[in-house]
Scaffold this active site. Structure first.
Site, PDB file in Angstrom:
ATOM      1  N   GLU A  42     -17.496   5.756  -5.235  1.00 39.91           N
ATOM      2  CA  GLU A  42     -16.140   5.706  -4.677  1.00 39.91           C
ATOM      3  C   GLU A  42     -15.305   4.852  -5.607  1.00 39.91           C
ATOM      4  O   GLU A  42     -15.542   3.652  -5.743  1.00 39.91           O
ATOM      5  CB  GLU A  42     -16.169   5.107  -3.269  1.00 39.91           C
ATOM      6  CG  GLU A  42     -14.769   5.006  -2.657  1.00 39.91           C
ATOM      7  CD  GLU A  42     -14.775   4.308  -1.296  1.00 39.91           C
ATOM      8  OE1 GLU A  42     -15.763   4.418  -0.536  1.00 39.91           O
ATOM      9  OE2 GLU A  42     -13.767   3.629  -1.012  1.00 39.91           O
ATOM     10  N   ARG A  46      -7.218   0.826  -5.818  1.00 40.60           N
ATOM     11  CA  ARG A  46      -6.721  -0.552  -5.669  1.00 40.60           C
ATOM     12  C   ARG A  46      -6.235  -1.143  -6.980  1.00 40.60           C
ATOM     13  O   ARG A  46      -5.538  -2.157  -6.978  1.00 40.60           O
ATOM     14  CB  ARG A  46      -7.834  -1.453  -5.109  1.00 40.60           C
ATOM     15  CG  ARG A  46      -8.203  -1.077  -3.703  1.00 40.60           C
ATOM     16  CD  ARG A  46      -9.283  -1.988  -3.147  1.00 40.60           C
ATOM     17  NE  ARG A  46      -9.929  -1.359  -2.015  1.00 40.60           N
ATOM     18  CZ  ARG A  46     -10.784  -1.959  -1.224  1.00 40.60           C
ATOM     19  NH1 ARG A  46     -11.122  -3.216  -1.436  1.00 40.60           N
ATOM     20  NH2 ARG A  46     -11.330  -1.311  -0.215  1.00 40.60           N
ATOM     21  N   LYS A 130     -15.915   6.605   8.301  1.00 40.82           N
ATOM     22  CA  LYS A 130     -16.298   5.330   7.717  1.00 40.82           C
ATOM     23  C   LYS A 130     -16.169   4.285   8.827  1.00 40.82           C
ATOM     24  O   LYS A 130     -15.195   4.331   9.596  1.00 40.82           O
ATOM     25  CB  LYS A 130     -15.324   5.016   6.578  1.00 40.82           C
ATOM     26  CG  LYS A 130     -15.615   3.756   5.832  1.00 40.82           C
ATOM     27  CD  LYS A 130     -14.935   3.813   4.468  1.00 40.82           C
ATOM     28  CE  LYS A 130     -15.445   2.703   3.585  1.00 40.82           C
ATOM     29  NZ  LYS A 130     -15.149   2.941   2.178  1.00 40.82           N
TER      30      LYS A 130
HETATM   31  O1  G3H Z   1     -14.400  -0.403   0.842  1.00 40.60           O
HETATM   32  C1  G3H Z   1     -14.776  -1.450   0.342  1.00 40.60           C
HETATM   33  C2  G3H Z   1     -14.807  -2.661   1.047  1.00 40.60           C
HETATM   34  O2  G3H Z   1     -13.777  -3.484   0.635  1.00 40.60           O
HETATM   35  C3  G3H Z   1     -16.166  -3.268   1.060  1.00 40.60           C
HETATM   36  O3  G3H Z   1     -16.277  -4.412   0.322  1.00 40.60           O
HETATM   37  P1  G3H Z   1     -17.607  -5.302   0.430  1.00 40.60           P
HETATM   38  O4  G3H Z   1     -18.786  -4.420   0.232  1.00 40.60           O
HETATM   39  O5  G3H Z   1     -17.446  -6.287  -0.697  1.00 40.60           O
HETATM   40  O6  G3H Z   1     -17.593  -5.963   1.755  1.00 40.60           O
HETATM   41  C1  PYR Z   2     -12.176   0.276   2.595  1.00 39.62           C
HETATM   42  C2  PYR Z   2     -12.005   1.667   2.287  1.00 39.62           C
HETATM   43  O1  PYR Z   2     -12.505   2.531   2.952  1.00 39.62           O
HETATM   44  C3  PYR Z   2     -11.215   2.057   1.178  1.00 39.62           C
HETATM   45  O2  PYR Z   2     -10.686   1.181   0.495  1.00 39.62           O
HETATM   46  O3  PYR Z   2     -11.053   3.255   0.962  1.00 39.62           O
END
Ligand code: G3H
Ligand code: PYR
Length: 214
Positions: A42, A46, A130
């Protein structure tokens, strides 16, 4: 999300969620993940490089199932589709984004964290979701509670998932896969430490395979 896409994500078991500083880094990182046995990624929008990274990985690594992440605006669906993404993930659900996903013809995994959100997504025919942010929203206990009224829904918990709780999540029957950043630590990505990422991916691959074989 069609059965075929669910099966692809389920087979991989863990979905690395990556925000890359540049498109070239994304290709090296995707190759490291493939070397470690992880063939789903993925790539989020961002960072400024997100769209170019999707395009580069889709072109250079055809074995990789590229998902666009952090898609939060309707127009982004067509952009990521044209860049080569095969599916889309969003942190939340909205009817506007559901329309955009359908218009773009892309499988979409929207995020939910409450029963009401599961119901809204269900009204639009969405049963692969999700669960975000998983740990912060109640973790395993919450997902078990949600599975009671929604036995047909399958989840990809993401947020606070790591090697310590991976097994607990993947052992739940409503969990198709998990996502997270732990496989691709930002420090390793900025340092270009692809060997570390390959090793982390291989460790996760072994763990998923062991759990599935048990
Ligand atoms: O989608 C991504 C999320 O921000 C998960 O981040 P993390 O695995 O660092 O908690
Ligand atoms: C958190 C998440 O699902 C995204 O950033 O797409």
């Amino acid at each position: 999300m069609s059965d075929i896409h669910i099966e692809r994500m389920k087979a991989c078991g863990v979905i690395p969620v990556v925000s890359v500083p540049d498109a070239a880094a994304a290709v090296s990182l995707a190759r490291a993940l493939l070397d470690g046995g992880i063939d789903v990624i993925e790539l989020t929008l961002r960072t400024e490089a997100g769209l170019a990274a999707i395009e580069a990985v889709a072109r250079e690594c055809p074995q990789m199932f590229v998902i666009a992440g952090t898609v939060v605006q309707p127009a982004q669906f067509a952009q990521v589709r044209d860049a080569g993404a095969k599916a889309v993930v969003s942190p939340g659900f909205s009817e506007t984004l559901d329309d955009a996903a359908k218009a773009a013809g892309l499988p979409w995994l929207p995020g939910v964290a409450t029963a009401s959100e599961v119901m809204r997504a269900g009204e639009r025919g969405r049963t692969a979701l999700k669960f975000f942010p998983a740990e912060q929203a109640g973790g395993i206990a919450m997902i078990k509670a949600l599975a009671g009224p929604f036995p047909k829904v399958v989840f990809c918990p993401t947020g606070g998932v790591n090697t310590a709780n991976l097994g607990d999540y993947l052992s739940q029957k409503m969990v198709m896969c998990v996502g997270g950043t732990w496989l691709t630590p930002p420090a390793a990505v900025s340092a270009g430490d692809w060997a570390a990422i390959r090793d982390e991916a291989a460790k996760a691959r072994r763990r998923v395979d062991e759990l599935r074989a048990a």
